[in-house]
Design a protein around this motif. Structure first.
Motif, PDB file in Angstrom:
ATOM      1  N   ARG A  30      -2.396  -3.109  -1.408  1.00 37.40           N
ATOM      2  CA  ARG A  30      -3.477  -2.826  -2.351  1.00 37.40           C
ATOM      3  C   ARG A  30      -2.931  -2.407  -3.715  1.00 37.40           C
ATOM      4  N   GLY A  31      -1.897  -1.578  -3.719  1.00 39.62           N
ATOM      5  CA  GLY A  31      -1.323  -1.163  -4.985  1.00 39.62           C
ATOM      6  C   GLY A  31      -0.729  -2.312  -5.759  1.00 39.62           C
ATOM      7  N   GLN A  43      -1.490  -5.489  -5.388  1.00 34.67           N
ATOM      8  CA  GLN A  43      -2.604  -6.366  -5.756  1.00 34.67           C
ATOM      9  C   GLN A  43      -3.305  -5.850  -7.008  1.00 34.67           C
ATOM     10  N   ASP A  44      -3.548  -4.546  -7.068  1.00 33.10           N
ATOM     11  CA  ASP A  44      -4.203  -3.960  -8.243  1.00 33.10           C
ATOM     12  C   ASP A  44      -3.326  -4.084  -9.488  1.00 33.10           C
ATOM     13  N   ASN A  78     -10.338  -4.614   3.270  1.00 34.37           N
ATOM     14  CA  ASN A  78     -10.096  -4.020   1.954  1.00 34.37           C
ATOM     15  C   ASN A  78      -9.175  -4.813   1.036  1.00 34.37           C
ATOM     16  N   ASN A  79      -8.531  -5.842   1.557  1.00 30.03           N
ATOM     17  CA  ASN A  79      -7.542  -6.576   0.764  1.00 30.03           C
ATOM     18  C   ASN A  79      -7.834  -8.073   0.775  1.00 30.03           C
ATOM     19  N   PRO A 110      -8.380   3.691  -2.913  1.00 33.79           N
ATOM     20  CA  PRO A 110      -9.625   3.671  -3.696  1.00 33.79           C
ATOM     21  C   PRO A 110     -10.788   4.289  -2.914  1.00 33.79           C
ATOM     22  N   TYR A 127     -12.372   2.239  -0.143  1.00 33.12           N
ATOM     23  CA  TYR A 127     -11.496   1.729   0.928  1.00 33.12           C
ATOM     24  C   TYR A 127     -11.966   2.336   2.254  1.00 33.12           C
ATOM     25  N   PRO A 135      -1.092   3.760  -2.558  1.00 35.15           N
ATOM     26  CA  PRO A 135      -1.391   2.606  -3.417  1.00 35.15           C
ATOM     27  C   PRO A 135      -1.120   2.834  -4.901  1.00 35.15           C
ATOM     28  N   LYS A 136      -1.373   4.040  -5.394  1.00 38.79           N
ATOM     29  CA  LYS A 136      -1.157   4.274  -6.824  1.00 38.79           C
ATOM     30  C   LYS A 136       0.329   4.187  -7.184  1.00 38.79           C
ATOM     31  N   TYR A 152       1.163   0.590  -7.186  1.00 38.10           N
ATOM     32  CA  TYR A 152       0.632  -0.031  -8.412  1.00 38.10           C
ATOM     33  C   TYR A 152       1.635   0.095  -9.553  1.00 38.10           C
ATOM     34  N   ARG A 211       3.578  -2.963 -11.464  1.00 42.84           N
ATOM     35  CA  ARG A 211       3.562  -3.198 -12.903  1.00 42.84           C
ATOM     36  C   ARG A 211       4.983  -3.265 -13.462  1.00 42.84           C
TER      37      ARG A 211
END
Length: 346
Positions: free
Chosen positions: A23-24, A26-27, A49-50, A309, A312, A331-332, A335, A339
């Motif tokens: 998820r992280g 993906q975001d 969720n994904n 999130p 979720y 996830p954060k 993320y 990046r």
């Protein structure tokens, strides 16, 4: 290196669990092709969720051809192979494990798949004890990276510096075939970190044994009367068992001992939480008491402290949901690492 003309990065998430890492990433803008894990109980949570399928498979039985098949049609993307092998075998908390633990071989299976699929990037996350507890396993992994001409960087990071409201130290390794990639050190300073109050204070109050009718997973498990009394004698906002006035409240195993000071403790509102473990929803196994309500953390609170999130949703038994949340890569943090990968090549 020159900026790429490729379209982006696609990833396959080994040991995916309920999908924190997926998820992280993906975001962050990385396309997840699949999450792979042998734990069937995480499948529903992952896929709900994904935007990716969950493949139920033991990594020891996973063939490189299966991964290469998933990559067909994405030749104009970079390929990231990532995962967090089950970490109990490497944890300093796990002092009773046998000398030879089958779970240690999982990192070597990750190593095998790097050799066989030749990804552009590798992201591995685990507990800080991985190098010390089993150095030959880690050294084998790193030697493969060197032999395959990867440049890599690895270190222990604290998730609180990546917008995760926890004191949670993790070992992180990045590897790249294309550049001298380095780990980001932080996005928040010590004075900027998020707290328990920032994260869960908005949630409606619950009693032990109660589940909120509208907020999914906002459920606190029931407690015996003795534990309710313990909580009543535990000061709000960070109190612990050393504050109890009545001696009968202290468990026999804790009498006369100063260790395990977090057991039966409350969270502090204005600090990051301690590490969210797989047993965060049980009152006795750590500093898992709500800062002021007489109960342990709810599943929703544990998930938010892990930075899942708000929408979720987790499925399964209490134990299964606890594992899905507590074992996840926050996830954060994922993320911010995602990046970082994208900025290094795009």
């Amino acid at each position: 290196m020159k900026k790429s003309i490729k379209k982006g990065i696609v990833a396959i998430d080994l040991f995916a669990g309920a999908g924190g890492l997926s998820r992280g990433l993906q975001d962050a803008g990385i396309k997840i092709l699949a999450g792979i894990d042998f734990d069937e109980s995480a499948k529903k949570s992952y896929e709900y969720n994904n935007k990716a399928p969950f493949i139920t498979k033991d990594i020891k039985l996973l063939k490189s051809d299966e991964i290469l098949e998933l990559l067909k049609g994405y030749e104009d993307y970079y390929f990231l192979l990532c995962g967090c092998a089950p970490c109990q075998a490497f944890s300093t908390r796990n002092s009773k494990q046998k000398e030879v633990d089958e779970r240690r071989s999982l990192l070597l299976e990750f190593d095998r798949l790097i050799k066989e699929t030749n990804p552009d990037f590798v992201f591995m996350e685990n507990v800080p004890g991985i190098k010390k507890r089993e150095p030959h396993v880690y050294e084998t992994f790193v030697q493969t990276l060197k032999d395959k001409k990867y440049k890599h960087d690895a270190d222990v990071v604290n998730t609180k510096h990546f917008e995760v409201p926890q004191e949670r130290k993790r070992f992180v390794l990045f590897a790249s075939k294309h550049n001298n990639i380095t780990l980001p050190t932080h996005v928040l300073s010590n004075t900027e970190v998020l707290t328990v109050r920032d994260t869960i204070a908005h949630l409606p109050a619950l009693k032990a044994g109660e589940e909120h009718s509208a907020i999914k997973n906002h459920k606190a498990i029931n407690l015996i009367d003795l534990n309710i009394e313990r909580l009543k004698q535990t000061p709000h906002d960070g109190g612990s068992r050393i504050d109890w006035k009545d001696e009968y409240l202290t468990a026999k195993c804790h009498k006369g001992k100063k260790g395990f000071g977090n057991s039966y403790g409350r969270l502090s509102w204005d600090k990051p939480a301690p590490t969210v473990t797989t047993r965060f929803y049980t009152y006795s196994s750590g500093r898992h008491g709500h800062p002021e309500q007489n109960r342990a953390m709810s599943f929703k609170e544990g998930a938010l402290l892990q930075t899942f999130p708000a929408d979720y949703v987790f499925f399964g038994t209490n134990g299964e949901k606890g594992k899905q949340i507590g074992n996840a890569v926050p996830p954060k943090m994922a993320y911010h690492f995602g990046r970082h990968f994208l900025k290094s090549v795009m």
